[in-house]
Write a protein that holds these residues in place. Structure first.
Motif, PDB file in Angstrom:
ATOM      1  N   ARG A  54       0.878  -1.170   0.000  1.00  0.00           N
ATOM      2  CA  ARG A  54       0.000   0.000   0.000  1.00  0.00           C
ATOM      3  C   ARG A  54       0.913   1.217   0.000  1.00  0.00           C
ATOM      4  O   ARG A  54       1.719   1.383   0.908  1.00  0.00           O
ATOM      5  CB  ARG A  54      -0.900  -0.007   1.230  1.00  0.00           C
ATOM      6  N   VAL A  55       0.793   2.059  -1.028  1.00  0.00           N
ATOM      7  CA  VAL A  55       1.748   3.140  -1.259  1.00  0.00           C
ATOM      8  C   VAL A  55       1.040   4.484  -1.279  1.00  0.00           C
ATOM      9  O   VAL A  55       0.027   4.650  -1.947  1.00  0.00           O
ATOM     10  CB  VAL A  55       2.500   2.928  -2.599  1.00  0.00           C
ATOM     11  N   TRP A  56       1.587   5.447  -0.526  1.00  0.00           N
ATOM     12  CA  TRP A  56       1.142   6.839  -0.551  1.00  0.00           C
ATOM     13  C   TRP A  56       2.322   7.683  -0.999  1.00  0.00           C
ATOM     14  O   TRP A  56       3.440   7.520  -0.497  1.00  0.00           O
ATOM     15  CB  TRP A  56       0.720   7.306   0.836  1.00  0.00           C
ATOM     16  N   ILE A  57       2.102   8.605  -1.948  1.00  0.00           N
ATOM     17  CA  ILE A  57       3.156   9.547  -2.338  1.00  0.00           C
ATOM     18  C   ILE A  57       2.639  10.964  -2.173  1.00  0.00           C
ATOM     19  O   ILE A  57       1.450  11.231  -2.323  1.00  0.00           O
ATOM     20  CB  ILE A  57       3.657   9.323  -3.785  1.00  0.00           C
ATOM     21  N   LYS A  58       3.572  11.865  -1.826  1.00  0.00           N
ATOM     22  CA  LYS A  58       3.260  13.291  -1.727  1.00  0.00           C
ATOM     23  C   LYS A  58       4.525  14.068  -2.059  1.00  0.00           C
ATOM     24  O   LYS A  58       5.638  13.532  -1.954  1.00  0.00           O
ATOM     25  CB  LYS A  58       2.746  13.646  -0.333  1.00  0.00           C
ATOM     26  N   PRO A  59       4.398  15.307  -2.465  1.00  0.00           N
ATOM     27  CA  PRO A  59       5.590  16.092  -2.788  1.00  0.00           C
ATOM     28  C   PRO A  59       6.489  16.239  -1.572  1.00  0.00           C
ATOM     29  O   PRO A  59       6.014  16.462  -0.455  1.00  0.00           O
ATOM     30  CB  PRO A  59       5.023  17.455  -3.217  1.00  0.00           C
ATOM     31  N   GLY A  60       7.780  16.096  -1.771  1.00  0.00           N
ATOM     32  CA  GLY A  60       8.733  16.195  -0.671  1.00  0.00           C
ATOM     33  C   GLY A  60      10.156  15.981  -1.159  1.00  0.00           C
ATOM     34  O   GLY A  60      10.410  15.898  -2.366  1.00  0.00           O
ATOM     35  N   PRO A  61      11.094  15.839  -0.212  1.00  0.00           N
ATOM     36  CA  PRO A  61      12.517  15.723  -0.576  1.00  0.00           C
ATOM     37  C   PRO A  61      12.936  14.361  -1.110  1.00  0.00           C
ATOM     38  O   PRO A  61      14.097  14.175  -1.450  1.00  0.00           O
ATOM     39  CB  PRO A  61      13.243  16.029   0.734  1.00  0.00           C
ATOM     40  N   GLY A  62      12.057  13.387  -1.171  1.00  0.00           N
ATOM     41  CA  GLY A  62      12.404  12.097  -1.753  1.00  0.00           C
ATOM     42  C   GLY A  62      12.700  11.007  -0.737  1.00  0.00           C
ATOM     43  O   GLY A  62      13.449  10.084  -1.036  1.00  0.00           O
ATOM     44  N   ILE A  63      12.120  11.097   0.456  1.00  0.00           N
ATOM     45  CA  ILE A  63      12.335  10.087   1.489  1.00  0.00           C
ATOM     46  C   ILE A  63      11.376   8.919   1.235  1.00  0.00           C
ATOM     47  O   ILE A  63      10.174   9.109   1.091  1.00  0.00           O
ATOM     48  CB  ILE A  63      12.094  10.672   2.889  1.00  0.00           C
ATOM     49  N   VAL A  64      11.926   7.701   1.190  1.00  0.00           N
ATOM     50  CA  VAL A  64      11.120   6.496   0.987  1.00  0.00           C
ATOM     51  C   VAL A  64      11.099   5.716   2.296  1.00  0.00           C
ATOM     52  O   VAL A  64      12.138   5.303   2.798  1.00  0.00           O
ATOM     53  CB  VAL A  64      11.685   5.623  -0.149  1.00  0.00           C
ATOM     54  N   THR A  65       9.905   5.542   2.868  1.00  0.00           N
ATOM     55  CA  THR A  65       9.733   4.822   4.127  1.00  0.00           C
ATOM     56  C   THR A  65       8.930   3.550   3.863  1.00  0.00           C
ATOM     57  O   THR A  65       7.833   3.604   3.310  1.00  0.00           O
ATOM     58  CB  THR A  65       8.987   5.697   5.155  1.00  0.00           C
ATOM     59  N   VAL A  66       9.497   2.409   4.267  1.00  0.00           N
ATOM     60  CA  VAL A  66       8.838   1.116   4.067  1.00  0.00           C
ATOM     61  C   VAL A  66       8.625   0.481   5.442  1.00  0.00           C
ATOM     62  O   VAL A  66       9.584   0.215   6.165  1.00  0.00           O
ATOM     63  CB  VAL A  66       9.697   0.186   3.186  1.00  0.00           C
ATOM     64  N   ASN A  67       7.376   0.242   5.793  1.00  0.00           N
ATOM     65  CA  ASN A  67       7.005  -0.346   7.087  1.00  0.00           C
ATOM     66  C   ASN A  67       7.652   0.390   8.265  1.00  0.00           C
ATOM     67  O   ASN A  67       8.136  -0.227   9.212  1.00  0.00           O
ATOM     68  CB  ASN A  67       7.364  -1.831   7.132  1.00  0.00           C
TER      69      ASN A  67
END
Length: 166
Positions: A54-67
């Motif tokens: 389940r993936v949510w994206i929003k404008p930002g600096p490019g941080i990818v958080t998984v679980n």
């Protein structure tokens, strides 16, 4: 009781013969509207093998958080990190979106593929103009390959037991 035989050469002739009015074609020149929630995010579900992301994206600096963990710690192998970043590189959006996702099921490789699929779908919802680029790269199609099931009388899915002549 003599009727003339009509020849129908096109769909318009068929419509005239049956008395049905022709339907005008609807051509949309503008892309569809972005699908963004009240928090400024787009949501999509990605799947690969037995993994669901389940993936949510929003404008930002490019941080990818998984679980709840950073991508570099959750997916330690560089190949998996490259796999996840592919949709951003193809669409020239590297470092422009924050990604928050939860992944369940499968192994790390399947989970990385599910996250990539989810990111691609969420990007098309956030920016509908990116759809042709991502579609051409094959990121929007779910990879339907799954593990073949084990058959009765076999050691694995296709492997037989060792043959003994005596």
């Amino acid at each position: 009781m003599s009727e003339e035989a009509q020849t129908i050469d096109s769909l318009e002739d068929l419509g005239e013969a049956t008395g049905v009015a022709p339907v005008e074609e609807v051509v949309s020149t503008t892309p569809t509207e972005p699908v963004i929630d009240e928090h400024g995010r787009s949501y999509a579900t990605g799947k690969r093998k037995n993994a669901i992301a389940r993936v949510w994206i929003k404008p930002g600096p490019g941080i990818v958080t998984v679980n709840g963990r950073e991508m570099n710690t959750y997916f330690a192998r560089p190949v998996l990190q490259m796999l996840i970043n592919q949709p951003f590189e193809v669409s020239d959006r590297k470092g422009q979106y924050d990604v928050f996702c939860t992944v369940t099921g499968g192994g790390l490789s399947g989970q990385a593929g599910a996250v990539r699929h989810g990111i691609s779908k969420a990007l098309t919802l956030f920016e509908p103009g990116l759809r042709p680029v991502l579609k051409k790269g094959g990121f929007l199609t779910r990879d339907s390959r799954v593990v073949e099931r084990k058959k009765y009388g076999r050691k694995k899915a296709r492997r037989s037991f060792q043959f003994s002549k005596r």
